[in-house]
Design a protein around this motif. Structure first.
Motif, mmCIF file in Angstrom:
data_model
loop_
_atom_site.group_PDB
_atom_site.id
_atom_site.type_symbol
_atom_site.label_atom_id
_atom_site.label_comp_id
_atom_site.label_asym_id
_atom_site.label_seq_id
_atom_site.Cartn_x
_atom_site.Cartn_y
_atom_site.Cartn_z
ATOM 1 N N ALA A 55 0.954 -0.986 0.097
ATOM 2 C CA ALA A 55 0.099 0.038 -0.029
ATOM 3 C C ALA A 55 0.899 1.164 0.101
ATOM 4 O O ALA A 55 0.335 2.260 0.307
ATOM 5 N N SER A 56 2.074 1.215 -0.571
ATOM 6 C CA SER A 56 3.002 2.256 -0.393
ATOM 7 C C SER A 56 2.640 3.315 -1.455
ATOM 8 O O SER A 56 3.046 4.483 -1.281
ATOM 9 N N ASP A 57 1.449 3.198 -2.230
ATOM 10 C CA ASP A 57 1.052 4.102 -3.014
ATOM 11 C C ASP A 57 0.074 5.233 -2.348
ATOM 12 O O ASP A 57 -0.571 6.079 -2.736
ATOM 13 N N GLN A 58 -0.175 4.801 -1.057
ATOM 14 C CA GLN A 58 -1.169 5.427 -0.321
ATOM 15 C C GLN A 58 -0.583 6.662 0.593
ATOM 16 O O GLN A 58 0.342 6.186 1.402
ATOM 17 N N ALA A 63 -2.268 18.415 8.564
ATOM 18 C CA ALA A 63 -1.649 19.694 9.525
ATOM 19 C C ALA A 63 -0.290 19.488 9.361
ATOM 20 O O ALA A 63 0.491 19.484 10.298
ATOM 21 N N GLY A 64 0.293 19.447 8.158
ATOM 22 C CA GLY A 64 1.661 19.367 7.768
ATOM 23 C C GLY A 64 2.492 18.112 8.175
ATOM 24 O O GLY A 64 3.624 17.988 7.802
ATOM 25 N N LEU A 65 1.791 17.011 8.589
ATOM 26 C CA LEU A 65 2.652 15.693 8.669
ATOM 27 C C LEU A 65 2.130 14.837 7.507
ATOM 28 O O LEU A 65 0.995 14.398 7.260
ATOM 29 N N LYS A 66 3.212 14.645 6.819
ATOM 30 C CA LYS A 66 3.118 13.403 5.707
ATOM 31 C C LYS A 66 2.995 11.973 6.232
ATOM 32 O O LYS A 66 3.962 11.730 7.067
ATOM 33 N N VAL A 67 1.774 11.517 5.986
ATOM 34 C CA VAL A 67 1.717 10.149 6.522
ATOM 35 C C VAL A 67 1.689 9.250 5.184
ATOM 36 O O VAL A 67 0.810 9.338 4.329
ATOM 37 N N GLY A 68 2.230 8.222 5.143
ATOM 38 C CA GLY A 68 2.517 7.020 4.029
ATOM 39 C C GLY A 68 2.360 5.833 4.633
ATOM 40 O O GLY A 68 2.745 5.444 5.692
ATOM 41 N N LEU A 69 1.699 4.899 3.906
ATOM 42 C CA LEU A 69 1.592 3.463 4.276
ATOM 43 C C LEU A 69 2.709 2.767 3.718
ATOM 44 O O LEU A 69 3.314 3.102 2.699
ATOM 45 N N GLU A 171 -7.059 9.148 7.393
ATOM 46 C CA GLU A 171 -8.208 7.962 7.221
ATOM 47 C C GLU A 171 -7.644 7.298 5.741
ATOM 48 O O GLU A 171 -7.186 8.354 4.891
ATOM 49 N N PHE A 172 -7.333 6.363 5.695
ATOM 50 C CA PHE A 172 -7.183 5.487 4.275
ATOM 51 C C PHE A 172 -8.324 4.257 3.991
ATOM 52 O O PHE A 172 -8.479 3.831 4.876
ATOM 53 N N THR A 173 -8.537 4.403 2.634
ATOM 54 C CA THR A 173 -9.414 3.342 2.058
ATOM 55 C C THR A 173 -8.635 2.428 1.274
ATOM 56 O O THR A 173 -8.070 3.089 0.175
ATOM 57 N N VAL A 174 -8.075 1.174 1.748
ATOM 58 C CA VAL A 174 -7.313 0.352 0.938
ATOM 59 C C VAL A 174 -7.883 -0.760 0.353
ATOM 60 O O VAL A 174 -8.601 -1.462 1.058
ATOM 61 N N THR A 175 -7.979 -0.649 -0.995
ATOM 62 C CA THR A 175 -8.731 -1.900 -1.900
ATOM 63 C C THR A 175 -7.654 -3.095 -1.806
ATOM 64 O O THR A 175 -6.424 -2.969 -2.207
ATOM 65 N N VAL A 176 -7.930 -4.260 -1.425
ATOM 66 C CA VAL A 176 -7.406 -5.387 -1.314
ATOM 67 C C VAL A 176 -7.592 -6.336 -2.390
ATOM 68 O O VAL A 176 -8.702 -6.695 -2.789
ATOM 69 N N GLU A 177 -6.579 -6.596 -3.237
ATOM 70 C CA GLU A 177 -6.711 -7.571 -4.508
ATOM 71 C C GLU A 177 -6.177 -9.056 -4.251
ATOM 72 O O GLU A 177 -5.324 -9.073 -3.649
#
Length: 177
Positions: A55-58, A63-69, A171-177
């Motif tokens: 999910a690294s593309d998410q 509030a100025g905080l970059k959040v990545g999965l 919040e993230f919504t991640v599609t699982v394939e």
């Protein structure tokens, strides 16, 4: 004698907790963890029924905080989520993703802050990068069927500025394939 027995019991407990579930094969999505994850993944793929997705593309900024999965690994008793953050502000922000939740179908699984692998919660000072693997545990008596999971909604809490004037949800919504 009691001290020796107590020390022995403590060592056994530490080894038992360490063996409960490894997060070594779950990438946090940062540049340093990507290379390590792919080699470890090949060694453990064949024996479990878990499902792992990249999910690294998410990513998002709150509030100025970059959040990545990073990677998300779905097991029968938990979900492991690799996460990385970077505070682009000059001041600290507060963020507590290890108190968040994940929704799979009609089941909510809550994060367990004591099982988080890494340091990611609390006040994050300006310019700091952090990463961790969050663990979301299935409710007692229930299990997750990794093969049937099609989508995961991650509700990781709010990022709050140092002056408490800005609060934005992550919040993230991640599609699982």
């Amino acid at each position: 004698m009691k001290k020796l027995l107590g020390l022995s019991l403590l060592l056994v407990l530490m080894f038992a907790l360490a063996a409960c579930g490894s997060t070594e094969d779950v990438s946090t999505g940062s540049d340093t963890s990507k290379a390590e994850s792919s080699e470890k993944e090949k060694a453990t793929e064949s024996e479990d029924t878990s499902k792992k997705i990249d999910a690294s593309d998410q990513s998002m900024t709150a509030a100025g905080l970059k959040v990545g999965l990073g990677d998300i690994k779905i097991l029968e008793d938990k979900i492991q989520v690799g996460i990385n953050v970077e505070n682009t502000n000059s001041d600290a922000v507060s963020f507590y993703p290890d108190m968040g939740s994940a929704v799979i179908g009609d089941m909510q699984v809550d994060a367990n802050m004591f099982m988080t692998d890494g340091n990611i919660s609390g006040d994050i000072q300006g310019g700091v990068k952090q990463e961790a693997v969050l663990e979301f545990l299935a409710p007692e008596g229930k299990s997750i069927d990794p093969a049937s999971v099609k989508e995961i909604k991650l509700v990781l809490g709010d990022v709050t500025s140092a002056d408490y004037m800005t609060t934005e949800p992550v919040e993230f919504t991640v599609t699982v394939e």
